[in-house]
Design an enzyme around this catalytic site. Structure first.
Site, PDB file in Angstrom:
ATOM      1  N   HIS A 241       0.889  -1.023   0.008  1.00 40.16           N
ATOM      2  CA  HIS A 241       0.093   0.204  -0.161  1.00 40.16           C
ATOM      3  C   HIS A 241       0.656   1.307   0.022  1.00 40.16           C
ATOM      4  O   HIS A 241       0.383   2.374  -0.133  1.00 40.16           O
ATOM      5  CB  HIS A 241      -0.861  -0.060   1.244  1.00 40.16           C
ATOM      6  CG  HIS A 241      -0.388   0.514   2.436  1.00 40.16           C
ATOM      7  ND1 HIS A 241      -0.029  -0.786   3.419  1.00 40.16           N
ATOM      8  CD2 HIS A 241      -0.021   1.417   3.084  1.00 40.16           C
ATOM      9  CE1 HIS A 241       0.547  -0.163   4.520  1.00 40.16           C
ATOM     10  NE2 HIS A 241       0.497   1.011   4.402  1.00 40.16           N
ATOM     11  N   ASP A 273      -0.591  -7.482   0.862  1.00 38.55           N
ATOM     12  CA  ASP A 273       0.064  -6.138   1.528  1.00 38.55           C
ATOM     13  C   ASP A 273       1.484  -6.405   1.081  1.00 38.55           C
ATOM     14  O   ASP A 273       2.528  -6.244   2.217  1.00 38.55           O
ATOM     15  CB  ASP A 273      -0.362  -5.563   2.502  1.00 38.55           C
ATOM     16  CG  ASP A 273       0.033  -3.902   3.006  1.00 38.55           C
ATOM     17  OD1 ASP A 273       0.566  -3.532   1.734  1.00 38.55           O
ATOM     18  OD2 ASP A 273      -0.446  -3.374   3.813  1.00 38.55           O
ATOM     19  N   GLY A 352       3.278   5.252  10.022  1.00 38.21           N
ATOM     20  CA  GLY A 352       4.530   5.335   9.163  1.00 38.21           C
ATOM     21  C   GLY A 352       5.469   4.003   9.324  1.00 38.21           C
ATOM     22  O   GLY A 352       6.824   3.611   8.897  1.00 38.21           O
ATOM     23  N   SER A 354       4.624   1.153   8.456  1.00 38.28           N
ATOM     24  CA  SER A 354       4.273   0.315   7.268  1.00 38.28           C
ATOM     25  C   SER A 354       5.397  -0.223   6.550  1.00 38.28           C
ATOM     26  O   SER A 354       6.279   0.688   6.069  1.00 38.28           O
ATOM     27  CB  SER A 354       3.210   0.968   6.314  1.00 38.28           C
ATOM     28  OG  SER A 354       2.078   0.941   7.023  1.00 38.28           O
ATOM     29  N   SER A 370       1.978  -4.167   8.062  1.00 43.34           N
ATOM     30  CA  SER A 370       0.957  -3.820   7.011  1.00 43.34           C
ATOM     31  C   SER A 370       0.219  -2.618   8.029  1.00 43.34           C
ATOM     32  O   SER A 370       0.235  -1.422   7.572  1.00 43.34           O
ATOM     33  CB  SER A 370       0.040  -4.777   6.735  1.00 43.34           C
ATOM     34  OG  SER A 370      -1.260  -4.438   6.123  1.00 43.34           O
TER      35      SER A 370
END
Length: 410
Positions: A241, A273, A352, A354, A370
């Site tokens: 993403h 993801d 942040g 991710s 994720s």
């Protein structure tokens, strides 16, 4: 909400496979058989987040190292009656592998790598039955079409939980009648299901606050995960993403300023993801993870850890945080798209983080950050009790397989 959907978990404790050695001898054996943790940052993080003392670490690591092979051995003996496995810590801090069966078998008493550290428990439902029920929910969600079906609100995640021997469905406290309608239409086995309330809505943790790992094409921030190669080309695995091909990625690290890092070459979100950023010729990738305290953790492989295993994750928002794997093959119903076959931990994470790495104390890569549930005004869920905290990661091995990558190890 129909009370018939809520079921208490029922399982009874069976006998130990083999008698453990006296405590002193067991401790000595654990110390000999288990690797030691030379990194004080990792040791301190385990103590801070999981209350694991240095004396308890050797046994935990021994169990975690051999759990996969031991589960496979017992799974063969149980056959269709196999009902899952997980690592469990007793109140005294002692770790053991628990294997469940819906039949009357007992695992072989022949001594193995975890002789004296495996417990067999009797449960009601076979693993295959629970998986089939979970699959019906997945198929029902995949069949929904935007513009035809109403948004599926109030139903957050579901997964097969070996500990409770149920398909656990997590829902909002204000979930409406669409919950019962969705479950009924799916054909999932209601008797093998348990509902749990979950505060907060699943959301990706892609926005950066404070220090950043890399800057996305949209100007947001995410975190680089594990170094991996495609043929001879270096790059990093991260969250899907965070970008799509051929998005440009920059970094803005202290001392070098904002510079070009690479481009997204592979990305998939939703459904999964996962993404891979091919790095530019200006950057070399390293098989290490920054612990946000001036040190580095070496990546040694990607052996999958079981439910209950200790695992840590790193990211710029919340630094290096440890917890336990609490579920696998989780379906996460983000408002912007559902994810399937995710893993879940009670580690805290923030906006942040991710794309960041999840790794176990043995240096085995587990997955890519994720999202999470329940973010406070500070932008993370670290202030939530561990029992209520949910963070999700996409398992690393399926990512490597899908994109044709080789994990960098050192």
């Amino acid at each position: 909400m129909p009370q018939s959907l809520v079921r208490a978990s029922l399982f009874s404790i069976a006998c130990l496979i083999a008698l453990a050695a006296p405590a002193a001898n067991a401790a000595e054996a654990d110390a000999r058989a288990a690797p030691t943790l030379a990194d004080p940052v990792l040791t301190n993080a385990l103590s801070r987040d999981l209350d694991i003392s240095p004396a308890q670490l050797p046994r935990l690591l021994r169990v975690q190292r051999h759990a996969g092979a031991e589960e496979a051995r017992i799974r063969r003996e149980f056959g269709e009656d196999f009902a899952g496995s997980w690592i469990e810590r007793a109140p005294d801090g002692v770790s053991r592998l628990v294997v469940a069966t819906s039949g009357r078998q007992r695992a072989s008493v022949s001594c193995s790598e975890l002789c004296g550290s495996v417990e067999v428990r009797q449960v009601r439902y076979r693993w295959s039955r629970l998986q089939a029920s979970k699959q019906r929910l997945d198929e029902a969600l995949k069949s929904r079409r935007i513009g035809i079906h109403k948004p599926l609100r109030g139903i957050h995640t579901w997964h097969v939980d070996p500990v409770s021997n149920r398909v656990v469905v997590r829902i909002a406290r204000d979930a409406g009648p669409e919950l019962a309608d969705f479950i009924a239409a799916s054909g999932a086995d209601i008797d093998a299901m348990r509902l749990e309330y979950m505060d907060g809505v699943p959301q990706p943790t892609n926005w950066i606050y404070g220090g950043i790992s890399y800057i996305t094409a949209s100007g947001g921030g995410c975190t680089s995960g594990f170094a991996a190669y495609k043929a001879a080309a270096p790059g990093v695995v991260t969250a899907g993403h965070c970008g799509t091909a051929p998005d440009r990625i920059d970094v803005d690290w202290s001392g070098i300023g904002r510079t070009y890092f690479g481009v997204f070459e592979n990305s998939r979100f939703p459904g999964a993801d996962r993404g891979w950023i091919r790095s530019s010729a200006s950057y070399a990738v390293s098989a290490q993870i920054y612990d946000w305290n001036g040190g580095y953790i070496a990546v040694k492989g990607s052996a999958e850890a079981p439910i209950g295993a200790t695992v840590c994750r790193a990211g710029p928002k919340t630094a290096y945080r440890c917890g336990q794997i609490t579920a696998k093959q989780v379906t996460v119903n983000y408002p912007i798209g559902a994810l399937y076959n995710m893993s879940e931990g009670n580690n805290c994470s923030g906006l942040g983080d991710s794309g960041g790495p999840w790794i176990d104390p043995l240096g085995q890569a587990q997955g890519i950050q994720s999202g999470n549930s329940g973010v406070s005004s500070a932008g993370h869920n670290c202030d939530m009790p561990a029992s209520q905290r949910r963070s999700w990661f996409d398992p690393i091995n399926p990512i490597l397989s899908e994109f044709g990558l080789v994990l960098a190890v050192g």
